[in-house]
Write a protein that holds these residues in place. Structure first.
Motif, PDB file in Angstrom:
ATOM      1  N   PHE A 196       1.226  -1.062   0.346  1.00 37.60           N
ATOM      2  CA  PHE A 196       0.130   0.326  -0.021  1.00 37.60           C
ATOM      3  C   PHE A 196       0.890   1.654   0.371  1.00 37.60           C
ATOM      4  CE2 PHE A 196       0.919  -0.863   4.580  1.00 37.60           C
ATOM      5  CZ  PHE A 196       0.956   0.834   4.830  1.00 37.60           C
ATOM      6  N   PRO A 199       1.101   1.573  -4.702  1.00 33.48           N
ATOM      7  CA  PRO A 199       0.393   0.801  -5.280  1.00 33.48           C
ATOM      8  C   PRO A 199       0.244   1.446  -6.941  1.00 33.48           C
ATOM      9  CG  PRO A 199      -1.103   2.821  -4.124  1.00 33.48           C
ATOM     10  CD  PRO A 199       0.347   2.720  -3.448  1.00 33.48           C
ATOM     11  N   LEU A 257      -7.150   2.590  -1.160  1.00 28.55           N
ATOM     12  CA  LEU A 257      -6.314   1.726  -2.418  1.00 28.55           C
ATOM     13  C   LEU A 257      -8.021   1.018  -2.721  1.00 28.55           C
ATOM     14  CD1 LEU A 257      -4.497  -0.042   0.204  1.00 28.55           C
ATOM     15  CD2 LEU A 257      -3.801   1.164  -1.976  1.00 28.55           C
ATOM     16  N   THR A 310      -7.538  -2.562  -4.085  1.00 26.23           N
ATOM     17  CA  THR A 310      -7.813  -4.076  -4.023  1.00 26.23           C
ATOM     18  C   THR A 310      -6.410  -3.810  -3.693  1.00 26.23           C
ATOM     19  OG1 THR A 310      -5.915  -4.429  -5.827  1.00 26.23           O
ATOM     20  CG2 THR A 310      -8.599  -4.692  -5.854  1.00 26.23           C
ATOM     21  N   ARG A 311      -6.017  -4.982  -2.440  1.00 23.41           N
ATOM     22  CA  ARG A 311      -5.130  -5.200  -1.473  1.00 23.41           C
ATOM     23  C   ARG A 311      -4.618  -6.715  -1.651  1.00 23.41           C
ATOM     24  NH1 ARG A 311      -3.978  -2.037   4.316  1.00 23.41           N
ATOM     25  NH2 ARG A 311      -1.422  -3.745   4.966  1.00 23.41           N
ATOM     26  N   ARG A 333      -4.016  -6.534   8.962  1.00 19.06           N
ATOM     27  CA  ARG A 333      -3.733  -5.276   8.142  1.00 19.06           C
ATOM     28  C   ARG A 333      -4.970  -3.877   9.370  1.00 19.06           C
ATOM     29  NH1 ARG A 333      -6.005  -7.335   2.385  1.00 19.06           N
ATOM     30  NH2 ARG A 333      -4.574  -8.717   1.548  1.00 19.06           N
ATOM     31  N   GLU A 369       3.273  -8.006  -0.231  1.00 17.49           N
ATOM     32  CA  GLU A 369       2.082  -7.375  -1.040  1.00 17.49           C
ATOM     33  C   GLU A 369       1.725  -6.491  -2.393  1.00 17.49           C
ATOM     34  OE1 GLU A 369      -1.582  -6.910   3.024  1.00 17.49           O
ATOM     35  OE2 GLU A 369      -0.342  -5.055   2.222  1.00 17.49           O
ATOM     36  N   ALA A 401      -0.852  -3.545  -4.425  1.00 15.85           N
ATOM     37  CA  ALA A 401      -2.162  -3.014  -4.325  1.00 15.85           C
ATOM     38  C   ALA A 401      -2.467  -2.433  -5.583  1.00 15.85           C
ATOM     39  CB  ALA A 401      -2.082  -2.234  -2.866  1.00 15.85           C
ATOM     40  N   GLN A 446      -2.614  -6.324 -10.618  1.00 18.98           N
ATOM     41  CA  GLN A 446      -3.607  -6.072 -10.613  1.00 18.98           C
ATOM     42  C   GLN A 446      -3.930  -4.945 -11.752  1.00 18.98           C
ATOM     43  OE1 GLN A 446      -3.562  -5.145  -7.665  1.00 18.98           O
ATOM     44  NE2 GLN A 446      -1.838  -6.655  -7.353  1.00 18.98           N
TER      45      GLN A 446
END
Length: 758
Positions: free
Chosen positions: A128, A131, A153, A155-156, A303, A344, A346, A520
């Motif tokens: 995040f 992103p 955000l 999506t993550r 998270r 991760e 995002a 993504q």
């Protein structure tokens, strides 16, 4: 109606095209977070008669800035994802305390400041705090349209690093209860031409009739238990497993549960384990994978809470180490190394449309730049082909043979294909010629800080200096510039009050093929269709070994692989190839006159040498684009509205001797005088020799000056000590336009361009 495929947009008045879709990379924290570091009062105070005047107050303000980050839950969570031990060992306790003494200690100061400058100023692609968003070129829209959601955000997603799942897969492969269910396959680099196995490295191995029959069943589709049934009376299960172990040690077969580099390796491992025929063994193996999955899910559930993230990360590490007996981290201290078990990515809650006005103002200057890059690639291809063909010529002169095994050729070609190893680059002369041609086009004055030329005035000279040049290998059709826009806000861009700034220009590279962008995207298949349209079936891809330092879960190999392409493998595993794989042992290199080709030993197919080495060559040339040579000072150079080169300085590391003064107050005072003497602006990015990415420095910030000084001292102690480069911050703090929660964010568009003549 356009004659172009749907994924392309043509530059007006040019044969260059740009992919209709481009990624938008950005920082995860507003740029105002970087502005917190500024302390003009401290910089002014040290110029007073008393050098120590105001230093104590400056230290207090600097500590307060660092405290503001430590007290920010989002900042702490970002650090916890990247380095959970920091949160567990000291940052969490510091956040719960009013004691700031630790923040004045160098290691803690540097850790907080280093993460903070990165999160607020670097256009990154991770979590995040970096992103991904997507933008679209639309010729029917006049300007720039930004549609942002209420939060940062959209999506993550949390992913396992491939190496973590591979480690579990290897552990399970050694379980006696599971070994009968392994599905052996001939190593991808080997050619099985019964009764002989030709290996990529090492001599051929001749098998007897029973071994030939056994190896014939090793195609990856049958388990050891199934093969035992087929060979009943010839081989028993224990004998097959023992022979497979021996062959694996010789690089002839692969027999384990590991798989390709992919986004969700745990899903593939679960599917493989689901095919185990022994119910108890299957349940036990899946239970182990379930434990790892559950620990990962616990981290996902944490998270939003830095302490919980760090604790859950610790539990995941403990489970992994218990299951595998291996360390839960690797390649400590390296960037982009996939050090931890998970990562991760995002998607920013943002959509951007780039209209015709932007395209029309960008196309003329960027086309000149792309023409030069195309010329550079073509000349590089000529030079590299000459070096590579020279290997074959010398071999022919020495032996009388016009061919040689492909693997032997690759060994001899290592100095050409790996100029980053420390040897002189084979492209030094090409790059020098490239820069000389740019100097003539631009007519650079000797002492300017700004140099602007109109595209129309240099177009003829540029066309003569950089005539049309074909791509020397298929991947070289793609050029990927990173493009920033300097503007106060979106309205300023709409009104035309903006400047384009060229970042890196990646040669022979489609940067959108990296997994974070593909994952993504709303329709990854659409991205693949674009690749297939650009390359047809000509592309030849190398399937790298998982042990390569270049291989990672996110960046390489490509996530856009087509069954229409040809693949070849030099090592044991062809996992991840989207089509049939050509073993390196089945390939030979031939010199027919002056033409070098690669031939398939049995099938008879022929390929141009550079086509086969596409991936290796792309690594060599990816970052050689540099219109201006490194110099003590280079001006900002602009063509029309495009900044081709930001103002920069390169100095010997020894010239920053002020960084070695024993007192922090004096280091800070000397830094101000040194900056003024060299004409360097207060805000810059810097990079020492050997560092991968530049860091932000505000010379008025005691904390950031101290970070720089520590880096300078570390560099001086390194055998690679050399120079430090500075580049002006452009866009600067007040020219950052991307809107988001809490302010504006730094950003850059990642474009993919190719030359598609009418």
């Amino acid at each position: 109606m356009s004659d172009l495929p749907a994924h392309l947009v043509r530059f007006p008045g040019s044969s260059w095209c740009v992919w209709r879709e481009c990624s938008l990379r950005s920082a995860g924290f507003p740029v105002s977070a970087a502005a917190r570091f500024a302390d003009t009062a401290a910089a002014a105070a040290v110029s007073d008669a008393d050098p120590g005047s105001g230093w104590a107050a400056a230290q207090e303000r600097s500590t307060a800035v660092l405290r503001s980050f430590v007290d920010d839950p989002l900042f702490r969570e970002a650090v916890a994802w990247q380095n959970p031990s920091i949160e567990r060992n000291w940052m969490g306790r510091l956040a719960a305390s009013d004691d700031d003494r630790k923040l004045r200690k160098s290691r803690y100061l540097r850790a907080v400041a280093a993460y903070a400058q990165r999160y607020a100023t670097k256009n990154d692609t991770i979590g995040f705090y970096g992103p991904v968003a997507w933008a679209t070129w639309d010729e029917t829209t006049p300007g720039l349209t930004v549609s942002a959601g209420p939060g940062l955000l959209r999506t993550r997603t949390t992913y396992f690093e491939n190496w973590a799942i591979e480690e579990l897969a290897r552990t399970l492969s050694l379980d006696p209860a599971l070994r009968p269910w392994l599905k052996p396959r001939v190593a991808a680099a080997c050619l099985f031409d019964a009764p002989v196995v030709h290996r990529a490295f090492g001599g051929p191995v001749v098998f007897d009739a029973a071994e030939v029959e056994l190896l014939g069943w090793c195609d990856g589709s049958r388990s050891v238990r199934e093969i035992t049934t087929l060979l009943d009376g010839v081989w028993d299960e224990a004998g097959i497993l023992a022979r497979l172990d021996a062959w694996a040690a010789e690089g002839i077969v692969q027999a384990d549960f590991t798989g390709p580099i992919e986004a969700r390796p745990e899903a593939r491992l679960r599917a493989v384990l689901g095919e185990v025929g022994d119910a108890d063994a299957r349940a036990g193996a899946l239970a182990r994978l379930d434990r790892l999955d559950a620990a990962r899910d616990g981290l996902v559930a944490a998270r939003g809470d830095a302490t919980a993230v760090a604790e859950a990360s610790g539990r995941l590490s403990a489970v992994f180490e218990e299951l595998t007996g291996a360390r839960s981290s690797r390649r400590d201290g390296e960037m982009y190394a996939g050090r931890t078990l998970v990562y991760e990515d995002a998607r920013r809650d943002l959509d951007v449309t780039l209209g015709s006005a932007l395209l029309e103002s960008l196309a003329p200057p960027l086309s000149i730049v792309l023409d030069s890059a195309s010329w550079l690639l073509a000349r590089s291809g000529e030079t590299l082909l000459d070096r590579l063909t020279g290997i074959l010529r010398r071999h022919r002169d020495r032996t009388g043979e016009s061919s040689m095994p492909f693997t032997e050729f690759l060994t001899r070609a290592t100095p050409v294909l790996s100029p980053w190893s420390g040897a002189d680059s084979p492209l030094d002369e090409v790059i020098t010629e490239f820069q000389d041609r740019w100097a003539k086009v631009l007519g650079l004055p000797g002492d300017a800080r700004r140099h602007h030329v109109a595209g129309e005035s240099v177009a003829r000279a540029a066309a003569e200096a950089f005539p049309p040049s074909p791509a020397p290998w298929p991947g070289a059709t793609h050029l990927s510039p990173d493009l920033m826009i300097a503007a106060r806000d979106v309205a300023a861009i709409e009104s035309g009050d903006h400047t384009f700034v060229l970042g890196e220009l990646h040669l022979s590279n489609n940067t959108l093929q990296a997994r974070p962008f593909v994952e993504q995207h709303d329709d990854p298949a659409r991205l693949l269709r674009g690749m297939e349209s650009d390359h047809g079936d000509r592309r030849v891809f190398y399937v790298p070994t998982r042990e390569s330092p270049l291989v990672s879960s996110r960046a390489y190999p490509s996530a856009l692989l087509s069954p229409a392409y040809t693949y070849w493998c030099l090592h044991d595993d062809s996992g991840g190839a989207a089509g049939p794989v050509l073993p390196a042992a089945a390939m030979t290199v031939h010199l027919d006159g002056d033409t070098a080709t690669v031939r398939e030993r049995l099938g008879g197919r022929r390929f141009a040498l550079l086509d086969v080495l596409d991936e290796q060559l792309s690594w060599v040339v990816a970052n050689i684009f540099a219109p201006l040579p490194k110099a003590r000072h280079n001006p900002r150079v602009s063509i029309d509205r495009l900044v081709l080169h930001r103002e920069s300085w390169h100095v010997d590391a020894a010239d920053v001797d002020w960084a070695h003064h024993p007192r922090a107050s004096e280091r800070y005072r000397l830094a101000q005088a040194w900056r003024a003497e060299h004409g360097i602006p207060p805000r810059v990015f810097y990079k020492f020799t050997g560092e991968v990415k530049p860091c932000f420095l505000d010379f008025t910030s005691p904390a950031l000056v101290e970070c720089f000084a520590q880096s300078a001292r570390a560099d001086a102690a390194s055998p690679e000590a050399g120079a430090v480069g500075f580049s002006e911050m452009l866009p600067d703090l007040d020219d950052v336009w991307l809107p988001g929660p809490g302010g504006t964010y730094t950003s850059e568009f990642r474009l993919v361009c190719l030359n598609r003549p009418h």
